[in-house]
Write a protein that holds these residues in place. Structure first.
Motif, PDB file in Angstrom:
ATOM      1  N   VAL A  64       0.830  -1.199   0.000  1.00 10.59           N
ATOM      2  CA  VAL A  64       0.000   0.000   0.000  1.00 10.59           C
ATOM      3  C   VAL A  64       0.865   1.249   0.000  1.00 10.59           C
ATOM      4  O   VAL A  64       0.568   2.230  -0.693  1.00 10.59           O
ATOM      5  CB  VAL A  64      -0.954  -0.026   1.208  1.00 10.59           C
ATOM      6  CG1 VAL A  64      -1.629   1.322   1.384  1.00 10.59           C
ATOM      7  CG2 VAL A  64      -1.991  -1.105   1.006  1.00 10.59           C
ATOM      8  N   LEU A  65       1.953   1.185   0.755  1.00 10.46           N
ATOM      9  CA  LEU A  65       2.870   2.335   0.744  1.00 10.46           C
ATOM     10  C   LEU A  65       3.345   2.611  -0.686  1.00 10.46           C
ATOM     11  O   LEU A  65       3.307   3.752  -1.163  1.00 10.46           O
ATOM     12  CB  LEU A  65       4.076   2.017   1.619  1.00 10.46           C
ATOM     13  CG  LEU A  65       3.976   2.470   3.065  1.00 10.46           C
ATOM     14  CD1 LEU A  65       5.167   1.968   3.863  1.00 10.46           C
ATOM     15  CD2 LEU A  65       3.943   3.991   3.097  1.00 10.46           C
ATOM     16  N   THR A  66       3.766   1.570  -1.317  1.00  6.55           N
ATOM     17  CA  THR A  66       4.184   1.725  -2.710  1.00  6.55           C
ATOM     18  C   THR A  66       3.046   2.303  -3.546  1.00  6.55           C
ATOM     19  O   THR A  66       3.232   3.227  -4.348  1.00  6.55           O
ATOM     20  CB  THR A  66       4.614   0.368  -3.283  1.00  6.55           C
ATOM     21  OG1 THR A  66       5.599  -0.191  -2.415  1.00  6.55           O
ATOM     22  CG2 THR A  66       5.154   0.511  -4.668  1.00  6.55           C
ATOM     23  N   GLY A  67       1.852   1.734  -3.317  1.00  7.16           N
ATOM     24  CA  GLY A  67       0.694   2.195  -4.085  1.00  7.16           C
ATOM     25  C   GLY A  67       0.414   3.660  -3.862  1.00  7.16           C
ATOM     26  O   GLY A  67       0.110   4.395  -4.813  1.00  7.16           O
ATOM     27  N   ILE A  68       0.540   4.094  -2.634  1.00 10.81           N
ATOM     28  CA  ILE A  68       0.261   5.506  -2.353  1.00 10.81           C
ATOM     29  C   ILE A  68       1.246   6.406  -3.085  1.00 10.81           C
ATOM     30  O   ILE A  68       0.877   7.426  -3.685  1.00 10.81           O
ATOM     31  CB  ILE A  68       0.321   5.752  -0.824  1.00 10.81           C
ATOM     32  CG1 ILE A  68      -0.890   5.113  -0.154  1.00 10.81           C
ATOM     33  CG2 ILE A  68       0.360   7.239  -0.528  1.00 10.81           C
ATOM     34  CD1 ILE A  68      -0.824   5.144   1.354  1.00 10.81           C
ATOM     35  N   VAL A  69       2.501   6.003  -3.057  1.00 13.63           N
ATOM     36  CA  VAL A  69       3.505   6.823  -3.730  1.00 13.63           C
ATOM     37  C   VAL A  69       3.262   6.855  -5.239  1.00 13.63           C
ATOM     38  O   VAL A  69       3.311   7.906  -5.875  1.00 13.63           O
ATOM     39  CB  VAL A  69       4.914   6.296  -3.408  1.00 13.63           C
ATOM     40  CG1 VAL A  69       5.948   7.047  -4.215  1.00 13.63           C
ATOM     41  CG2 VAL A  69       5.189   6.442  -1.936  1.00 13.63           C
ATOM     42  N   VAL A  70       2.965   5.669  -5.771  1.00 13.21           N
ATOM     43  CA  VAL A  70       2.668   5.639  -7.208  1.00 13.21           C
ATOM     44  C   VAL A  70       1.462   6.518  -7.504  1.00 13.21           C
ATOM     45  O   VAL A  70       1.437   7.283  -8.483  1.00 13.21           O
ATOM     46  CB  VAL A  70       2.428   4.191  -7.678  1.00 13.21           C
ATOM     47  CG1 VAL A  70       1.869   4.181  -9.074  1.00 13.21           C
ATOM     48  CG2 VAL A  70       3.704   3.397  -7.609  1.00 13.21           C
ATOM     49  N   ALA A  71       0.452   6.434  -6.641  1.00  6.70           N
ATOM     50  CA  ALA A  71      -0.761   7.209  -6.875  1.00  6.70           C
ATOM     51  C   ALA A  71      -0.444   8.698  -6.896  1.00  6.70           C
ATOM     52  O   ALA A  71      -0.956   9.436  -7.745  1.00  6.70           O
ATOM     53  CB  ALA A  71      -1.794   6.895  -5.812  1.00  6.70           C
TER      54      ALA A  71
END
Lengths: 101, 485, 558, 91, 498, 311
Positions: A64-71
């Motif tokens: 999710v952390l990765t996802g947030i950054v990508v987002a």
């Protein structure tokens, strides 16, 4: 009713709302928001599902952390594109949406 | 060199090149780009050879191994895609050097600024790296990140063209983002069900349950959007049609294949346990629709690049016919060959379009009289890649279609065969319509010449697309040696 | 090997000699003259070379040439005719600008004629027959007058039809008999499939040449239009090639139910009709042409007899050949004579007149002429075959011939304005006179019963007297041939009226080049629909994705 | 104690919900932004409460970050959207 | 023992020649001409070597695997030799002619490049050892002839090219389907005398009939079978050497040749007969023969008339194939050669007329025989040959076709032959009449040359081909002549001589 | 869990759904944006409730903070360029109705499939726990991010870099200089900047054992930068130094991975003994890069390194 289930359900609802917002909205900014909301719903579900164990599975957190950054990256780029388009073409709608509504 | 070293080189070279190009800036970006392209393509070709000799292998990044860590999986399918990316990528790089040099010369003469054109290099190399990462990856979430790398660099590249490309890039971004999110929902459901992200482990664990169904459906929809399969193709023509020529070439030739690749991985491998006939038929039907729709649309286009872009829509459809035919022997070989030769010929076509634009200043089909006389190499490249796209022998496109056709007929599925053939005719109709103009006498003698590097690379690529006709057997051997699937 | 070469030279050489002589036309004037003698080798071969055959398997479909009795007889008179006509014609066309061209065709036709005679297989026969037919076109249209061109058109049309019929006939015969060699063409049983077709086609193919009714229409036109030596050849040699074809191809010696009677009837029609129409001509050449039609009617009858009574076939065949022999010389002499009437000296004119009378009498069958011999042979065949009933009508026909001859002589007398004959013309003419006079001695059969009985005298004479008396009556009654003349070509005229004239119009046809675009409005509507779909898809992107998802879920779940 | 803390947190959240009503209804942008700040403050409060209730000290870090970032967002609002002409202008 | 090199070289030589020519500049006339001639005559030598070798029992063949069970196979058999010899000889002629014809024209490198490639494709078709290979080269032929058709670069040429492609590509598509299907059905099989589908018996009767139809439709496009002939008359806008190539050497011939292969070496003529497909094919061919002739009657444009004549004539080959029996087979095979010789003569003479006098239409031909006697002599030979006048080659064909039909008891074929010949006469003889027996009625439309007849370089090929046409008739039965090959092939197919 | 915590969770979840609903349906985009920011703040509470403090930190810093600032900024630009109110409230028409029904169906299916997941799922927690001692850090999330799944993170940093490249490509122009910052703002900036830097450093350091890490730290650092920019607009030009810093984190990460690979291990295989220090090194480099990245994303760029105007 446990918190994971509550949040998973809420996540699903948020996801669907975001998805609906994406498919219903015309204004690109709203669509960007909708996709962000949808992403949040996705992440909520993921983390909620990870919370089924105690201690919670850390891998989904990392995801999710990765996802947030990508987002945020995608959002930033989308906003930059949007403002550029708006500057060039005077509309914040995609070309195909401009003559309706 | 071991298989692993080849793989590491394949993975790291473009990424390193990208960051170096970024840091180096305008002055050295293209030099770094070419160097990286050479190294990267050499590595990917080396990897393909290594796989053909040593078979497929796994590589645990960080040494942890699945399910905790990320495993890369290098098999023949991946090796083929990587080699394709490498070869076409190298050509695109060479072309881009000429292309941007031409642009700069033009800008210098008209006292305008080319803007941040050099940003092409870091973005393109990153795109390349992202594709390599994607093909190598054996991990669902890692694939997602790689998809994002590919998507965002692609969008940035499209935006380089400015103008109408901006809206196209935005549309692409929105749809790509939505697709990614659907994909990630699927990943999440799978993880929630099977506690692993590794494809191989998933394949072993997968069973028929609602969350898995939904996951499969969502991932499929997301990837379909990314691979521009009809009816989610509409973002592609404006995006590819308005981008700069090398960008269009890269996107149309390479990037759209990523979604296809993943769907192949998923449906022919991971989800095989779900009982997939209906879905594969559905995908095939969408492919068939894409073939026809793309063809019809391409016929309508008045601009060369748009036409070529719609052609991509149609050609993607061909690839998806693999799904219903996958159980027949040879179909995978055929589809892969089709993908590879499409990459080559489509890149060549976009390069041709770029050269035409450079010489004519426009790409209106009706006004391209005599481009054969003005730029014979480009016309030859156009013709050769047309041959391959249409699927006329001898060409990679033909060999691929032949295999698909044989598979369809061997399975008694003559309707797929009919679509394949019909699509070829449509392709012929729109491509040869353009080609005919090459034979007219030129109306105006243009003083501008396309840089030789541009013309030559497109010709080389087109020639390779033809030569792919003879790649069927090596490819077949590779798929068997490398244990596809 | 040497034998083959020698035989080839002897048996094929005569046919090739005229062609080989053609380059001489390019040479100087003196040498050119030799072209007129192109028929000499053929004549020598006919007279001197023993019977034999030579096989040339590499040629055509496996060619065979040879000299058998029939061939020898044909070659003798044909070669003589060509020789005489050549000599005569060379001189006749002295001032003609197209003399060389004429001789190209002349020699080509000559080669074809000799080849036809020497050919012993169907393919070679066909080849030379075609050469003869097509080359003769050049002779017919030589003068390039509109009449000549029209005659040429009619002629070539019938030639083509004849060639095609011959082609089909050959195909059928070869198939029926299993061989292309005449000597190996076994008789085919009357019930064999396609035999009737083969016979019919053969009759048509050669009937055209021979001038059988109703395929005779080209004859009066062509004979009239062609230069005189050419007419002599057409009438003397060319139409005999048709007879040769019949002899070679028809299954003489086996029954051909139906065909025999048809042949006899057609022959009679030709005999009488030809005589009647010929007597009403205003052009001596046309009259002679009709006479030829009439005379060939006799031969047709003979062939019919041969088909009707297989046992009589050899005799009938022989009689037909004899008749042809006689007719060739006589008719050729008549024609050539027409070109001699311009003789300036009184003696010359007398000689020419005598030279006209001789063949005229012969044709009418007057005693002591070759005609009498031929006719008596004919009658003998009729008797032998049991068709005595035909004897009288045929005698009656001789009266008709007499009429035509008288008409011809009358017309020839009127034609005073032709130029004076040259030495060469005389030479050719004399050659023919000799041939005509000697013809009856050449018949081996005739030598024995040269002295005719009184009956024979009577039967030979009464038709002539009848003809004379008809003419006398007509003369007295002042029948005017102007009023009741029938134009040459008779039935062709009403036929050509019926046939609408078609000529290719030089309109520039666009054909496929301008593919009509579909109606613009439909195209626009289609385009609009397509772009509507595209835009809607773009607008409803999310919806489409969701739909796809739902579809896949449902598909997996199902 | 922990239960009380949870209840308190819920109550704070409830008040935040009231603030949201302001956001939705707020006649001016500033109203909306102020309400948002209120929500931010409420969030910090909830975080602190939860830190105690759940026994996780490092949740204070989260609260700290929320505070800092909220400040930044406020400034961004003020600098970017605050002085919009035609607005009835609270600033 | 097979020798792979000769066929490889035979195929590769024109390919390389073509590629090298592409790279030449338009102005390097001498070098290009030299290359062209070298290619053409080297090919002749090669063909000679192959002829000698095959007669002496050598086996030439090579195969290259494309995929498992999918080979590109080249093999030299009698039928191949027949075709390849024809193409080699005519190519040499046409090359010489084209060099003269296109003097000073634009884009010559392009032209001659594609010209060479056409021969490359034709050679491939001739030597193809299986259906797949045949198909591949067949499609290549489509592609490389297209630039020749549109070579003039006018809108009209472009339109013609479009029509050409429409037909050929659609045919190619059908063909692809059929070939792939057959491949899926029967597996990888090489051509074999008597066909290899017999073993299916009645198992897949419907499919096989369908496939036969597809194959005929596909190959029938190039062979200009009605109703697939539409491209041929349109394509005559191309320069004369191209027309010669299309009509005599390569394209149309390739179609006919392929049909021969399909009927004899894939299906086997007896099996095809048992499927009941030969009858309709014969009817179609017969109809095409008559239809083409009728259309030719009404055309005033010389090349167009010749084109329709081709439509008609090529179907003779197919008719011969479709009529069961060794004799008609011989007729068909021999006509492959004869039609080529005659048609090339006619088209090249038409080219001479156009190039020397600007005469394009029949009505402009009055008296042209006197102006260009040698050209018109050649034309006459061609025309008479087409009609079937002996001893020119055409009659041999017709004789065997007719005999074959009689042998098979199909009498109607003879009627068709006769009717068609009659029509041939109807559209050819008026031309001869005008040329030889009419005086010149109007000044020549565009007289480009004053001297005698046409340029020597244009004249020699024409005369040579005319001589060949006559020779092929007169010496039909000579050893090593086309007829002997045809008989050989026929006996191979039927297991016994005619 | 007791009912009390459930109340909190229910209220929070309800609020989140409500916010999502309203922010998508409010016709005023500004209010929607504000709600979006609020949504982010509340979401971080949800993360806390789900025992995901790292995510909560990231959400607060990035999801609510940076994204909020970005959207606000974009809104302003749209306002300046054209009407931002083109957004119409989502009236229901047929396609939307279909869409709504479909999405609801999808949601129901999603919910059902989630609820019907088999119990007894352990995820990878035990594997993680077993691998933690070898990871070099104590915080399992950091271990996942930088060690177990460090490769993902590498690519993620690439995505950040790409976003900058994209923004540069677009020539996003700087805002026209706002009115000079007032004294309040100056004071605020002066007061806030030092703690922000400190907090960023703290989060970076804490990441090894407690919630925190490079991304969160970078977000806070970037917030400082953005704050500074808002007070005293500066331009982060596409200059060599800037590019070096932007690429620095990625380059370090990649080179570390490659070096390890060439030294005999696998790509990104951190040796157990040096894992901690390597992770800290990578994180430090990454944080600097990411912070600047966020700033650039916010500020945009209108000038290339040659200083020429590129718009």
């Amino acid at each position: 009713m446990t918190p994971p289930i509550i949040y998973a359900s809420a996540g699903a609802a948020v996801l669907c709302l975001g998805l609906f917002g994406f498919l219903a909205a015309r204004h690109v900014l709203r669509r960007i928001l909708a996709l962000n909301v949808m992403g949040s719903g996705v992440f909520m579900m993921l983390v909620a599902l990870a919370a089924r164990t105690d201690p919670p599975d850390p891998i989904p957190h990392a995801l999710v952390l990765t996802g947030i950054v990508v987002a945020v990256c995608v959002t930033a780029l989308a906003l930059a594109l949007l403002t550029r388009m708006c500057r060039d073409e005077g509309s914040a709608l995609l070309p195909e949406d401009r003559d309706i509504e | 060199m071991t298989q692993e070293s080849w793989m590491e080189g394949t993975l790291a070279a473009p990424l390193l090149g990208a960051v170096l190009a970024l840091i180096a800036g305008r002055s050295a970006a293209s030099a770094i780009g070419i160097l990286t392209a050479l190294v990267g393509s050499a590595a990917s070709i080396g990897l393909a050879f290594a796989v053909s000799r040593g078979g497929s292998f796994r590589y645990a990044v960080g040494g942890w191994g699945a399910p905790l860590g990320i495993d890369l999986r290098v098999d023949a399918l991946a090796a083929v895609m990587l080699a394709m990316t490498g070869v076409v990528g190298l050509c695109i790089s060479v072309y881009a050097v000429g292309y941007f040099r031409g642009k700069e010369a033009e800008a210098a003469s008209s006292r305008t600024n080319t803007g941040p054109a050099w940003l092409f290099w870091p973005m393109w190399l990153m795109l390349w790296g992202g594709m390599n990462a994607l093909y190598l990856s054996g991990d669902l979430f890692n694939i997602y990140v790689a998809l994002e790398v590919v998507g965002i660099s692609g969008i940035g590249l499209i935006a380089l063209a400015g103008g109408s490309a901006i809206a196209a890039a935005l549309r692409y971004l929105l749809l790509g983002l939505a697709g990614s999110l659907l994909y990630i929902v699927g990943v999440e459901l799978l993880y929630a069900g099977y506690a692993t992200l590794d494809l191989e482990q998933l394949r072993q664990r997968i069973d028929a349950q609602p969350s898995t169904w939904l996951a499969a459906a969502l991932m499929t929809a997301g990837l379909l959007a990314k691979s521009a399969l009809f009816p989610l193709h509409f973002w592609l023509p404006p995006a590819h049609g308005h981008a700069l020529a090398p960008v269009s070439a890269a996107l149309s030739a390479l990037v759209v294949k990523t979604g296809f690749y993943l769907l192949v991985r998923l449906w022919l491998d991971v989800f095989a346990a779900l009982g997939t006939e209906h879905v594969t038929t559905f995908l095939g039907a969408l492919g068939a629709a894409a073939v026809l729709w793309g063809g019809v649309q391409a016929l309508q286009q008045e601009r060369l690049k748009m036409m070529v872009a719609y052609s991509t829509v149609a050609q993607i459809g061909y690839l998806f016919m693999l799904f219903p035919l996958a159980s027949m022997s040879g179909s995978l070989t055929g589809a892969l060959l089709l993908a590879v030769s499409h990459a080559m010929s489509k890149a060549a076509l976009f390069m041709c379009a770029g050269s035409v634009l450079a010489v004519y200043g426009h790409d209106r089909i009706q006004s391209l009289q005599g481009f054969g006389a003005l730029m014979p190499m480009t016309a030859a490249a156009f013709a050769l890649s047309s041959i391959s796209l249409i699927g006329l022998p001898p060409s990679g496109g033909f060999a691929g279609k032949w295999m698909l056709l044989s598979a369809a007929l061997a399975g008694g599925a003559w309707w797929w065969a009919a679509i394949i053939v019909l699509g070829g005719l449509l392709t012929a109709a729109y491509l040869l319509r353009v080609l005919a103009f090459a034979f007219l006498e030129p109306v105006v003698a243009s003083s501008t010449r396309a840089p030789r590097a541009m013309e030559l690379t497109s010709l080389i690529l087109a020639g390779m697309a033809i030569a792919m006709n003879f790649a069927l057997l090596p490819l077949h051997d590779l798929l068997h040696a490398g244990g596809a699937r | 090997m040497n034998d083959t070469v020698l035989n080839t030279l002897l048996l094929l050489g005569p046919a090739l000699a005229p062609l080989a002589a053609l380059p001489l036309l390019l040479a100087g004037t003196r040498l050119q003259t030799a072209v007129a003698l192109s028929a000499l080798p053929a004549l020598l071969v006919a007279l001197l070379v023993p019977a034999g055959t030579v096989d040339l398997p590499w040629l055509l479909l496996g060619a065979r040439f040879g000299l058998d009795d029939t061939a020898r007889m044909f070659l003798v008179f044909t070669a003589s005719l060509w020789l005489a006509a050549g000599i005569h014609g060379w001189s006749y066309l002295n001032e003609d600008a197209r003399r060389q061209e004429f001789f190209v065709f002349f020699n080509a036709a000559m080669a074809g004629n000799f080849g036809v005679i020497l050919a012993q297989d169907a393919a070679s026969f066909y080849v030379f027959f075609a050469l003869l037919s097509f080359a003769s076109y050049g002779l017919v249209v030589h003068s390039r007058t509109s009449d000549a061109l029209r005659a040429g058109r009619v002629y070539i049309a019938l030639v083509v039809v004849g060639e095609l019929a011959l082609f089909a006939a050959i195909v059928l015969w070869v198939n029926l008999t299993g061989s292309i060699y005449f000597s190996e063409m076994t008789l085919v049983s009357a019930t064999a499939p396609a035999r009737n077709w083969a016979i019919a086609l053969t009759l048509i193919a050669f009937g055209i040449k021979i001038g059988a009714v109703p395929l005779h229409v080209w004859l009066p036109l062509a004979h009239t239009a062609a230069p005189t030596p050419a007419s002599a050849i057409l009438s003397g040699a060319l139409i005999k090639a048709g007879l040769l074809g019949w002899l070679r191809f028809l299954p003489l010696g086996s029954e051909a139910p139906g065909w025999d009677h048809a042949m006899i009837i057609l022959g009679l029609v030709a005999t009488f009709g030809g005589a009647l129409v010929g007597a009403l001509q205003n052009n001596p050449k046309a009259a002679l042409a009709y006479s030829s039609i009439s005379q060939m009617g006799f031969i047709t009858v003979l062939i019919g007899i041969a088909l009707a009574v297989p046992d009589a076939a050899p005799a009938a065949t022989l009689a037909a050949v004899l008749y042809a022999f006689h007719h060739a010389f006589a008719k050729a002499l008549m024609f050539v004579g027409l070109s001699m009437v311009g003789a300036t000296s009184r003696a010359g004119r007398a000689v020419v007149a005598g030279g006209m009378m001789l063949p005229a009498l012969a044709l009418a069958g007057a005693p002591l002429t070759s005609g009498a011999v031929a006719k008596s042979e004919l009658k003998a065949v009729l008797v032998a075959a049991g068709w005595n009933g035909l004897a009288f009508p045929l005698s009656l026909a001789a009266a008709g011939t007499t009429l035509v001859m008288l008409r011809t002589l009358f017309l020839a007398r009127q034609a005073q304005d032709t130029h004076a004959p040259h030495a060469g013309m005389w030479a050719g003419w004399w050659l023919l006179v000799g041939g005509c006079a000697a013809a009856n001695w050449f018949f081996p059969q005739a030598r024995g019963n040269y002295v005719m009985s009184l009956d024979e005298w009577a039967s030979a004479l009464w038709p002539i007297l009848l003809g004379l008396s008809v003419v006398a009556v007509g003369w007295r009654a002042k029948w005017s041939t102007e009023k009741i003349s029938i134009p040459p070509g008779d039935i062709l005229l009403p036929l050509s009226e019926m046939w609408p004239r078609q000529r290719p119009t030089p309109s520039v046809r666009q054909g496929h080049q301008n593919v009509e675009p579909p109606s613009p409005s439909a195209l626009r509507a289609a385009r609009a629909a397509i772009s509507w779909v595209e835009v809607t898809l773009a607008q409803r992107a999310g919806l489409v994705m969701v739909l796809v998802t739902a579809a896949v879920v449902l598909l997996i779940a199902s | 104690m922990t239960e009380f803390m949870f209840l308190m947190a819920a109550a704070v959240l409830g008040s935040v919900a009231l603030g949201l009503w302001r956001v939705v209804r707020g006649p001016t942008r500033a109203d909306a932004m102020m309400a948002a700040q209120l929500v931010g403050s409420g969030g910090v409060a909830v975080l602190l409460l939860l830190s105690h209730a759940m026994g996780r000290a490092h949740l204070v870090d989260v609260a700290l970050v929320v505070v800092l970032l909220a400040a930044m967002v406020s400034v961004a609002f003020v600098r970017r959207l605050g002085p919009v002409r035609g607005d009835d202008g609270t600033e | 023992m097979t020798d792979p090199w000769i066929p490889l070289v035979a195929v590769g030589l024109p390919f390389l020649t073509g590629i090298v020519i592409f790279m030449l500049d338009d102005r390097q006339v001498a070098l290009r001409s030299l290359l062209n001639l070298f290619g053409a005559f080297a090919k002749l030598v090669l063909v000679g070597v192959m002829l000698w070798g095959v007669v002496n029992g050598r086996d030439y063949g090579v195969r290259l695997a494309i995929a498992p069970g999918l080979d590109v196979a080249l093999h030299v058999d009698a039928l191949a030799l027949l075709f390849i010899t024809l193409s080699a000889v005519l190519w040499a002629l046409t090359t010489v002619y084209a060099i003269g014809y296109l003097e000073n024209a634009a884009h010559r490198s392009r032209f001659f490049g594609f010209f060479s490639l056409s021969i490359f494709a034709t050679t491939g078709i001739a030597l193809a050892g299986n259906l797949f290979t045949l198909f591949v080269f067949y499609e290549i032929l489509t592609l490389v002839t297209y630039p020749l058709v549109v070579h003039r670069g006018t809108q009209k040429a472009l339109a013609a090219g479009r029509v050409y492609l429409c037909y050929t590509l659609a045919g190619g598509a059908v063909l692809l389907l059929a070939v792939a299907w057959l491949h899926a059905l029967a597996g990888p099989r090489d051509f074999v005398a008597g066909g290899y589908l017999r073993e299916f018996g009645t198992d897949h009767q419907f499919t096989l009939i369908l496939l036969f139809g597809f194959l005929i439709a596909g190959f029938g496009v190039k062979a200009a079978l009605f109703p697939l002939h539409g491209w041929l008359p349109v394509a005559m806008v191309a320069p004369a050497p191209v027309s010669a190539l299309l009509h005599a050497v390569a394209v149309v011939k390739a179609g006919a040749f392929a049909i021969i292969r399909v009927v004899y070496d894939v299906f086997g003529v007896e099996f095809a007969q048992s499927l009941g497909v030969l009858g309709p094919l014969a009817l179609l061919a017969a109809f095409t023969i008559l239809y083409g002739s009728f259309r030719a009657l009404t055309e005033d444009e010389l090349k167009k008339r010749l084109a329709y004549s081709t439509v008609s004539q090529v179907s003779y080959i197919i008719l011969g194939v479709a009529v069961l029996g060794p004799l008609s087979t011989i007729g068909a095979l021999v006509h492959l050669v004869n039609q080529g010789l005659l048609k090339i003569t006619l088209f090249l003479t038409a080219g001479n007329l156009a190039e020397t006098l600007g005469v394009h239409h029949v009505h402009e031909m009055d008296g042209v025989g006197r102006r260009m006697p040698l050209t018109m002599t050649a034309f006459t030979v061609g025309a008479l040959g087409m009609i079937g006048v002996p001893p020119i080659a055409g009659f041999v064909t017709k004789f065997y076709l007719g005999s074959g039909a009689a042998q098979a008891g199909q009498w109607w074929v003879i009627v068709v032959l006769v009717a068609s010949s009659l029509l041939n006469a109807c559209y050819f003889l008026p031309i001869l009449y005008r040329a030889w027996f009419q005086p010149q009625s109007a000044p020549w439309p565009n007289e480009k040359r004053e001297g005698f007849d046409a340029k020597a370089v244009l004249l020699v090929p024409v005369l040579f081909s005319a001589a060949l046409a006559v020779g092929a008739g007169i010496f039909a039965n000579a050893p090593f002549g086309p007829l002997e090959w045809a008989k050989l092939i026929s006996s191979r197919e039927f297991g016994y001589g005619p | 869990m007791s009912g009390d915590t459930l109340v909190l969770d229910l209220v929070l979840a309800g609020l989140l759904v409500f916010l999502a609903w309203r922010l998508l349906t409010l016709s005023d985009l500004f209010k929607a944006t504000v709600l979006f920011i609020v949504f982010g703040v509340l979401l971080s509470l949800a993360w806390v409730r789900l025992n995901a403090p790292d995510v909560a930190l990231a959400e607060a810093a990035i999801g609510a903070g940076v994204t909020g600032a970005l959207v606000l900024d974009a809104l302003r630009r749209l306002d300046a360029r054209g009407p931002a109110d083109e957004a119409q409230p989502l009236r229901l028409n047929l396609p939307r109705l279909v869409g709504a029904l479909l999405v609801m169906g999808l949601g129901a299916f999603l919910l059902w499939s989630v609820l019907s997941l088999p119990p007894g799922w352990r995820g990878l927690s035990s594997e993680t726990a077993a691998a933690m001692p070898r990871s070099g850090v104590v915080n399992p999330v950091t271990a996942s991010l930088l060690n177990f799944r460090g490769y993902d993170t590498l690519l993620e940093i690439a995505v950040l870099m790409l976003a900058v490249l994209g923004v540069w490509t677009l020539n996003a122009e700087p805002m026209p200089p706002a009115e000079p910052a007032g004294p309040i703002l100056d004071v605020l900036v002066k007061a806030l900047l030092p703690p922000m830097v400190v907090v960023a450093g703290y989060l970076l350091w804490a990441g090894g054992h407690a919630p925190g890490g490079a991304f969160q730290g970078a977000a806070v650092l970037a917030a400082g930068g953005i704050l500074l920019h808002l007070a005293r607009p500066f331009n982060v030009a596409n200059r060599g130094v800037v590019r070096l810093v932007i690429g620095f984190g990625f380059a370090v990460f990649l080179l570390v991975g490659l070096t390890l690979a060439t030294l005999g291990g696998r790509f990104l295989e951190l040796p157990e003994r040096h894992a901690g220090i390597l992770i800290l090194m990578i994180e430090t480099a990454a944080m600097i890069s990411i912070a600047l990245t966020f700033v650039v994303l916010f500020v945009g760029n209108a000038r290339d390194n040659a200083g020429r105007d590129t718009s």
